[in-house]
Design a protein around this motif. Structure first.
Motif, PDB file in Angstrom:
ATOM      1  N   VAL A  12      31.247   3.197  34.965  1.00 58.19           N
ATOM      2  CA  VAL A  12      31.805   4.153  35.919  1.00 58.19           C
ATOM      3  C   VAL A  12      32.083   3.453  37.248  1.00 58.19           C
ATOM      4  O   VAL A  12      31.415   2.481  37.599  1.00 58.19           O
ATOM      5  CB  VAL A  12      30.862   5.359  36.177  1.00 58.19           C
ATOM      6  CG1 VAL A  12      30.504   6.070  34.891  1.00 58.19           C
ATOM      7  CG2 VAL A  12      29.607   4.935  36.916  1.00 58.19           C
ATOM      8  N   GLY A  13      33.064   3.957  37.959  1.00 58.09           N
ATOM      9  CA  GLY A  13      33.379   3.412  39.269  1.00 58.09           C
ATOM     10  C   GLY A  13      34.761   3.857  39.713  1.00 58.09           C
ATOM     11  O   GLY A  13      35.479   4.525  38.964  1.00 58.09           O
ATOM     12  N   LEU A  22      24.334  11.003  37.705  1.00 62.19           N
ATOM     13  CA  LEU A  22      24.839  11.247  36.346  1.00 62.19           C
ATOM     14  C   LEU A  22      24.413  10.118  35.419  1.00 62.19           C
ATOM     15  O   LEU A  22      23.942  10.345  34.294  1.00 62.19           O
ATOM     16  CB  LEU A  22      26.364  11.384  36.377  1.00 62.19           C
ATOM     17  CG  LEU A  22      27.103  11.632  35.052  1.00 62.19           C
ATOM     18  CD1 LEU A  22      28.403  12.407  35.301  1.00 62.19           C
ATOM     19  CD2 LEU A  22      27.428  10.339  34.314  1.00 62.19           C
ATOM     20  N   CYS A  23      24.550   8.892  35.900  1.00 61.50           N
ATOM     21  CA  CYS A  23      24.205   7.744  35.045  1.00 61.50           C
ATOM     22  C   CYS A  23      22.702   7.670  34.771  1.00 61.50           C
ATOM     23  O   CYS A  23      22.287   7.223  33.701  1.00 61.50           O
ATOM     24  CB  CYS A  23      24.713   6.448  35.679  1.00 61.50           C
ATOM     25  SG  CYS A  23      26.513   6.294  35.565  1.00 61.50           S
ATOM     26  N   VAL A  24      21.894   8.121  35.713  1.00 68.49           N
ATOM     27  CA  VAL A  24      20.445   8.180  35.466  1.00 68.49           C
ATOM     28  C   VAL A  24      20.175   9.136  34.300  1.00 68.49           C
ATOM     29  O   VAL A  24      19.440   8.810  33.362  1.00 68.49           O
ATOM     30  CB  VAL A  24      19.695   8.619  36.734  1.00 68.49           C
ATOM     31  CG1 VAL A  24      18.222   8.921  36.427  1.00 68.49           C
ATOM     32  CG2 VAL A  24      19.794   7.548  37.816  1.00 68.49           C
ATOM     33  N   GLY A  25      20.798  10.297  34.344  1.00 68.03           N
ATOM     34  CA  GLY A  25      20.627  11.260  33.249  1.00 68.03           C
ATOM     35  C   GLY A  25      21.173  10.725  31.935  1.00 68.03           C
ATOM     36  O   GLY A  25      20.597  10.955  30.865  1.00 68.03           O
ATOM     37  N   ALA A  26      22.272   9.999  31.999  1.00 62.30           N
ATOM     38  CA  ALA A  26      22.849   9.418  30.782  1.00 62.30           C
ATOM     39  C   ALA A  26      21.909   8.365  30.197  1.00 62.30           C
ATOM     40  O   ALA A  26      21.682   8.319  28.985  1.00 62.30           O
ATOM     41  CB  ALA A  26      24.221   8.822  31.086  1.00 62.30           C
ATOM     42  N   ALA A  27      21.344   7.533  31.083  1.00 62.23           N
ATOM     43  CA  ALA A  27      20.444   6.479  30.606  1.00 62.23           C
ATOM     44  C   ALA A  27      19.192   7.073  29.967  1.00 62.23           C
ATOM     45  O   ALA A  27      18.570   6.448  29.107  1.00 62.23           O
ATOM     46  CB  ALA A  27      20.061   5.555  31.762  1.00 62.23           C
ATOM     47  N   PRO A  51      24.730   3.116  30.860  1.00 62.35           N
ATOM     48  CA  PRO A  51      25.765   3.084  31.891  1.00 62.35           C
ATOM     49  C   PRO A  51      25.762   1.788  32.717  1.00 62.35           C
ATOM     50  O   PRO A  51      24.701   1.222  33.001  1.00 62.35           O
ATOM     51  CB  PRO A  51      25.410   4.267  32.802  1.00 62.35           C
ATOM     52  CG  PRO A  51      24.193   4.904  32.224  1.00 62.35           C
ATOM     53  CD  PRO A  51      23.622   4.013  31.188  1.00 62.35           C
ATOM     54  N   VAL A  52      26.951   1.377  33.093  1.00 66.63           N
ATOM     55  CA  VAL A  52      27.137   0.284  34.051  1.00 66.63           C
ATOM     56  C   VAL A  52      27.879   0.878  35.242  1.00 66.63           C
ATOM     57  O   VAL A  52      29.015   1.345  35.093  1.00 66.63           O
ATOM     58  CB  VAL A  52      27.964  -0.870  33.450  1.00 66.63           C
ATOM     59  CG1 VAL A  52      28.219  -1.951  34.500  1.00 66.63           C
ATOM     60  CG2 VAL A  52      27.266  -1.464  32.223  1.00 66.63           C
ATOM     61  N   VAL A  53      27.232   0.899  36.394  1.00 69.94           N
ATOM     62  CA  VAL A  53      27.890   1.416  37.594  1.00 69.94           C
ATOM     63  C   VAL A  53      28.533   0.241  38.322  1.00 69.94           C
ATOM     64  O   VAL A  53      27.863  -0.734  38.654  1.00 69.94           O
ATOM     65  CB  VAL A  53      26.878   2.120  38.530  1.00 69.94           C
ATOM     66  CG1 VAL A  53      27.600   2.660  39.762  1.00 69.94           C
ATOM     67  CG2 VAL A  53      26.146   3.235  37.803  1.00 69.94           C
ATOM     68  N   ARG A  68      26.141  -2.831  39.575  1.00 71.79           N
ATOM     69  CA  ARG A  68      26.762  -4.089  39.994  1.00 71.79           C
ATOM     70  C   ARG A  68      27.694  -3.866  41.180  1.00 71.79           C
ATOM     71  O   ARG A  68      28.284  -2.791  41.331  1.00 71.79           O
ATOM     72  CB  ARG A  68      27.520  -4.751  38.839  1.00 71.79           C
ATOM     73  CG  ARG A  68      28.811  -4.047  38.461  1.00 71.79           C
ATOM     74  CD  ARG A  68      29.496  -4.712  37.285  1.00 71.79           C
ATOM     75  NE  ARG A  68      29.928  -6.078  37.560  1.00 71.79           N
ATOM     76  CZ  ARG A  68      30.755  -6.769  36.769  1.00 71.79           C
ATOM     77  NH1 ARG A  68      31.229  -6.229  35.656  1.00 71.79           N
ATOM     78  NH2 ARG A  68      31.102  -7.984  37.097  1.00 71.79           N
ATOM     79  N   GLY A  69      27.789  -4.902  42.003  1.00 72.99           N
ATOM     80  CA  GLY A  69      28.692  -4.792  43.133  1.00 72.99           C
ATOM     81  C   GLY A  69      28.719  -6.084  43.913  1.00 72.99           C
ATOM     82  O   GLY A  69      27.845  -6.942  43.763  1.00 72.99           O
ATOM     83  N   CYS A  70      29.741  -6.213  44.762  1.00 69.71           N
ATOM     84  CA  CYS A  70      29.907  -7.432  45.538  1.00 69.71           C
ATOM     85  C   CYS A  70      29.083  -7.374  46.811  1.00 69.71           C
ATOM     86  O   CYS A  70      28.997  -6.343  47.469  1.00 69.71           O
ATOM     87  CB  CYS A  70      31.373  -7.658  45.859  1.00 69.71           C
ATOM     88  SG  CYS A  70      32.253  -8.266  44.425  1.00 69.71           S
TER      89      CYS A  70
END
Lengths: 325, 339
Positions: free
Chosen positions: A27-28, A66-71, A77-79, A116-118
């Motif tokens: 997601v992103g 949302l991704c916490v609930g999905a995991a 999930p990869v954010v 992940r992020g820069c």
């Protein structure tokens, strides 16, 4: 061996994992058809469609929650935050929820979540697009914090991050994205908690974080000409931290400098210094020193920006100073 | 988009809807289990057996009961700080709930959680929470998983009126609607966020009407009428299982005890208001309905009451007799790999 950029290597790691595990989704903002601001997902939308390459509204707290609930319910999930600064809007979901869920559920729930992020100062990105924040997460129980600096490690560590059942911060320095390095064709991963000795030396150990690994390596040849042999260690993951490799090196060199472009107080350098003094005090021939960025919001204008992070001449001088003590 | 925004419907007057005998008695029994368990927890708190917080669900039993009656163990419920009722209705045993509040090793979170962190993922109880509103996002995420995995499972969030002025409500409903996720949002509007009246927290107090803003169905029901809740939840869950997307149900209800046991319950609501709501207690009303419709005799209802009393006594004894957690396990489960 073939050479890939940091970005291409990490992309390959993500693509391989998505091909082998249909429960992985990303997601992103702009990671769908567009392929990501930093080309993190180029081409994957065409393979896997919108459910697995999900462009989101601009609501970091919402899609992280949302991704916490999905995991918790069977997917991985990869954010993709683009700039990691955006993670700050989601801190409650991460610190109170993601990081504590396995513990609170007495290990019955897992939290396979990649964030992940820069990171990093550079390119006149200014203060809302230049942060790192690794130390905040290292402080807290429950997180893994990964900071690769080579294309090889970017791929191998991203694959390990995606396969991990813990929440993982995967931090990519902007100034490293286009650097090239050898990446083998075949399957491999890089484990958490295993530092890399990037350069062997005998007079001083330098533990460098993120872009500072590259900048430190740039001054080592010059220091050799001055008679100083530098050992450079890239921890690669700062949680877990491979303190054993650092202590082994200090045992040999007797001197330690930690170089990190982020702020000094309560940060990785402080932790490394404390642990080394706990376990290797008798090996030290000089006080442990740190070289950090200035504790200030990151300014925009080039001369100001350059003034707030360690530059190669300052790194070289800090190494000379440690050796002279 | 398949689902359509239907906006708010009028408060359902569903008590006339006939349920079968088996369902009716199951609903009655479940509400009573929650009530009696909560009463026991309140007594145990006063007696000093519960060291931490204890937010009881007394007065709101019809909501958890009416919704969870439609759920399977593989559906996922995400709850709030006032979540004992949700845990019990989702299938966590009385024994494990009481033991958890006592801090015992046999508690549903092995003594790591207490009242605000009840976990039993093996029956789809994905946690109560000490933070208001993240459950909305997590249930949305469960919906995301279940859709991606091509199942007919649903995610359900229970939350109070205190959560609907939080960004998570807006962000969660928006994402669930645009991606048509199988998620049910159950707002238990008990009129107070802790002790802050809902009327002083928002201009639009009509929670169900907010669904239309995000493009999902919203319905308001009498949260003290278990049949109304059962019916509305049944429709919403069937729609979600069939791929029809999320629904918001606002259940208008009231907690008749303080925000948490041991807290002062004055200065923000009147005794008259509390008494008026006690007169609308969902359990005796439903009991009378069951008898009036001839589904069960008074003796049969008394029999259920006696069984529930025994169940609670057994749960209390179990908690009393259970061992404390081993302090050596305090570091377990911080990471999936053990360290």
């Amino acid at each position: 061996m073939r050479e890939l950029t940091f970005t291409a290597a990490a992309h390959e790691g993500l693509a391989e994992e998505m091909a082998s595990d249909p429960t992985i989704f990303v997601v992103g903002e702009g990671i769908g058809r567009r392929g990501g601001n930093f080309n993190t997902t180029t081409g994957l939308y065409d393979l896997y469609g919108p459910e697995r390459l999900r462009d989101t509204p601009i609501c970091e707290r919402g899609f992280v929650g949302l991704c916490v609930g999905a995991a918790m319910t069977g997917t991985r999930p990869v954010v993709d935050f683009m700039f990691i600064d955006f993670i700050l809007d989601a801190m409650g979901e991460l610190i109170n929820q993601a990081a504590k869920m396995q513990y609170m559920s007495s290990g019955r729930l897992k939290m396979p979540l990649v964030l992940r992020g820069c990171i990093g100062v550079g390119g006149a990105s200014a203060t809302h697009h230049s942060g790192s924040y690794a130390s905040i997460f290292v402080h807290l129980p429950g997180f893994r914090v990964v900071i690769p600096t080579t294309p090889y490690d970017a791929k191998g560590l991203l694959k390990t991050s995606i396969r991990s059942d813990d929440p993982v911060l995967f931090l990519e320095h902007k100034s490293l994205l286009n650097t090239k390095g050898p990446v083998p064709e075949g399957e491999y991963t890089v484990p958490f908690g295993q530092a890399s000795v990037c350069r062997q030396g005998t007079d001083v150990t330098v533990v460098a974080i993120a872009l500072m690994v590259k900048k430190t390596l740039e001054v080592c040849e010059q220091l050799v000409q001055e008679g100083i042999s530098v050992e450079v260690i890239d921890p690669r993951t700062v949680a877990p931290l491979d303190i054993d490799t650092i202590i082994e090196s200090v045992h040999k060199t007797g001197r330690l400098l930690i170089v990190d472009e982020t702020f000094a107080p309560c940060a990785i350098g402080a932790e490394v210094a404390a642990q080394v003094m706990d376990r290797a005090f008798d090996d030290l021939d000089a006080p442990v020193r740190r070289l950090n960025g200035v504790q200030t919001p990151v300014p925009y204008s080039a001369p100001l920006e350059a003034a707030v992070v360690p530059q190669p001449p300052a790194i070289a001088q800090a190494i000379r100073d440690v050796v002279a003590e | 988009m398949k689902s359509k925004a239907t906006g708010q419907k009028s408060v359902a007057q569903a008590t006339n809807t006939r349920l079968d005998r088996r369902t009716s008695l199951a609903l009655y029994r479940q509400m009573l289990v929650i009530r009696r368990c909560e009463e026991q927890l309140a007594r145990s708190y006063q007696a000093g057996f519960i060291p931490g917080a204890c937010h009881t669900y007394i007065g709101q039993e019809a909501v958890a009961t009416g919704v969870c009656a439609h759920l399977r163990p593989d559906d996922a419920v995400f709850s709030t700080h006032r979540g004992h009722g949700h845990a019990l209705a989702k299938g966590v045993s009385v024994r494990r709930v009481i033991a958890e509040l006592f801090g015992k090793a046999t508690g549903c979170s092995a003594g790591r959680g207490g009242s605000m962190h009840l976990f039993a993922p093996e029956v789809g109880m994905m946690g109560t929470s000490g933070i208001v509103a993240p459950c909305i996002l997590q249930a949305t995420g469960a919906g995301y998983s279940f859709k991606l995995l091509k199942t007919d499972r649903v995610g359900v969030a229970f939350f109070g009126d205190g959560a609907v002025n939080n960004g998570a409500f807006h962000e969660g409903l928006n994402m669930a609607a645009v991606w048509e996720l199988p998620t049910l949002f159950v707002c238990e509007n008990n009129m107070y966020a802790t002790e802050v009246p809902f009327a002083s927290a928002t201009r639009n107090q009509d929670v169900a009407s907010r669904a239309a803003v995000y493009g999902l169905p919203g319905v308001a029901v009498d949260g003290n009428d278990v049949i109304a809740v059962y019916k509305a939840a049944g429709e919403a869950i069937s729609r979600a299982r069939a791929g029809g997307g999320p629904t918001l149900i606002e259940c208008k209800t009231y907690r008749t005890r303080p925000h948490a046991e041991g807290m002062r319950d004055a200065g923000y609501r009147t005794v008259e208001e509390i008494e008026a709501w006690k007169a609308r207690d969902p359990i005796p009303h439903f009991r009378a309905h069951v008898m009036a419709t001839g589904m069960a005799s008074e003796d049969e209802c008394d029999q259920i009451d006696a069984e529930v009393k025994t169940l609670i006594e057994d749960g209390l004894q179990f908690a009393m007799d259970s061992p404390w957690p081993d302090p050596a396990t305090a570091l377990d489960h911080v990471y999936s790999t053990g360290k």
